[in-house]
Design a protein around this motif. Structure first.
Motif, PDB file in Angstrom:
ATOM      1  N   ARG A  19       0.829  -1.217   0.000  1.00 64.01           N
ATOM      2  CA  ARG A  19       0.000   0.000   0.000  1.00 64.01           C
ATOM      3  C   ARG A  19       0.851   1.249   0.000  1.00 64.01           C
ATOM      4  O   ARG A  19       0.597   2.189  -0.759  1.00 64.01           O
ATOM      5  CB  ARG A  19      -0.885   0.046   1.254  1.00 64.01           C
ATOM      6  N   GLY A  23       1.046   3.669  -3.074  1.00 65.44           N
ATOM      7  CA  GLY A  23       0.497   4.979  -2.722  1.00 65.44           C
ATOM      8  C   GLY A  23       1.472   6.112  -2.975  1.00 65.44           C
ATOM      9  O   GLY A  23       1.092   7.173  -3.485  1.00 65.44           O
ATOM     10  N   LEU A  72      -4.319   5.090   0.144  1.00 70.72           N
ATOM     11  CA  LEU A  72      -3.597   3.822   0.193  1.00 70.72           C
ATOM     12  C   LEU A  72      -2.541   3.841   1.286  1.00 70.72           C
ATOM     13  O   LEU A  72      -2.392   2.880   2.048  1.00 70.72           O
ATOM     14  CB  LEU A  72      -2.932   3.507  -1.145  1.00 70.72           C
ATOM     15  N   GLY A  75      -4.257   3.700   4.505  1.00 67.08           N
ATOM     16  CA  GLY A  75      -5.138   2.545   4.628  1.00 67.08           C
ATOM     17  C   GLY A  75      -6.566   2.948   4.929  1.00 67.08           C
ATOM     18  O   GLY A  75      -7.250   2.318   5.719  1.00 67.08           O
ATOM     19  N   VAL A  78      -9.665   1.791   1.365  1.00 67.68           N
ATOM     20  CA  VAL A  78      -8.799   1.156   0.362  1.00 67.68           C
ATOM     21  C   VAL A  78      -9.579   0.467  -0.758  1.00 67.68           C
ATOM     22  O   VAL A  78      -9.193   0.590  -1.916  1.00 67.68           O
ATOM     23  CB  VAL A  78      -7.775   0.219   1.039  1.00 67.68           C
ATOM     24  N   GLY A  82      -8.723   1.904  -4.289  1.00 64.37           N
ATOM     25  CA  GLY A  82      -8.125   0.961  -5.219  1.00 64.37           C
ATOM     26  C   GLY A  82      -8.900   0.858  -6.523  1.00 64.37           C
ATOM     27  O   GLY A  82      -8.308   0.833  -7.607  1.00 64.37           O
ATOM     28  N   LEU A 122      -5.235  -4.427  -4.164  1.00 61.50           N
ATOM     29  CA  LEU A 122      -5.511  -3.823  -2.859  1.00 61.50           C
ATOM     30  C   LEU A 122      -7.008  -3.598  -2.650  1.00 61.50           C
ATOM     31  O   LEU A 122      -7.516  -3.777  -1.538  1.00 61.50           O
ATOM     32  CB  LEU A 122      -4.741  -2.512  -2.709  1.00 61.50           C
ATOM     33  N   ALA A 127      -7.076  -3.417   3.078  1.00 64.78           N
ATOM     34  CA  ALA A 127      -5.920  -2.682   3.579  1.00 64.78           C
ATOM     35  C   ALA A 127      -5.049  -3.484   4.532  1.00 64.78           C
ATOM     36  O   ALA A 127      -3.888  -3.162   4.730  1.00 64.78           O
ATOM     37  CB  ALA A 127      -6.386  -1.405   4.281  1.00 64.78           C
ATOM     38  N   SER A 131      -3.717  -0.549   9.301  1.00 63.83           N
ATOM     39  CA  SER A 131      -4.313   0.528   8.510  1.00 63.83           C
ATOM     40  C   SER A 131      -5.451   1.150   9.306  1.00 63.83           C
ATOM     41  O   SER A 131      -5.917   0.567  10.291  1.00 63.83           O
ATOM     42  CB  SER A 131      -4.878  -0.043   7.200  1.00 63.83           C
TER      43      SER A 131
END
Length: 148
Positions: A19, A23, A72, A75, A78, A82, A122, A127, A131
């Motif tokens: 992540r 991210g 991301l 978290g 997500v 995503g 993801l 997550a 997260s």
């Protein structure tokens, strides 16, 4: 038995690392659009690439990459982030990179393919425990037993 089955929280650590890495790349691209190019510059670039509704696409890609990338990393939301990021990369693939081969050095699709697939992964995997989503919605915890 996989390593994730033998070592508690290993898959959660992998999700955290993935992540954050994905991210950071999305934030960098969103920030580049926002700060270096500005909305007008991104719109002009998208218009030159024959991307439909270039102004709307510029807003979408800039803000989804920037905010979605931050989501991301933290978290947060997500699955939604995503999916939005995967859609962003699907558009980049379809309208910009698909005819250029695989390699990024030839404006190919390798980066958007990996980013899009990672974002989708993801979105579907979640997550992980480490997260904000994991703190708020951790369904792996056992409910507290009622006291009598």
């Amino acid at each position: 038995m996989t390593p994730a089955n033998r070592i508690p929280y290993l898959s959660d650590v992998a999700l955290l690392i993935g992540r954050v890495a994905v991210g950071v790349v999305f934030v960098a691209h969103g920030w580049q659009k926002f700060d270096d190019m500005g909305h007008g510059g991104v719109t002009k670039m998208f218009k030159g690439m024959d991307i439909p509704a270039p102004s709307l696409a510029a807003y979408y890609s800039t803000w989804v990459e920037l905010i979605g990338g931050l989501a991301l990393i933290a978290g947060v939301a997500v699955p939604l982030a995503g999916l939005l990021l995967a859609a962003d990369m699907a558009g980049a693939f379809w309208f910009v990179h698909k005819g250029n081969g695989v390699f990024v050095t030839e404006n190919g699709y390798e980066l958007v393919l990996v980013l899009g697939a990672s974002a989708l992964l993801l979105a579907l995997a979640g997550a992980g425990r480490f997260s904000v989503d994991g703190l708020l919605f951790d369904r792996t915890r056992k409910p507290q037993e009622a006291t009598t």
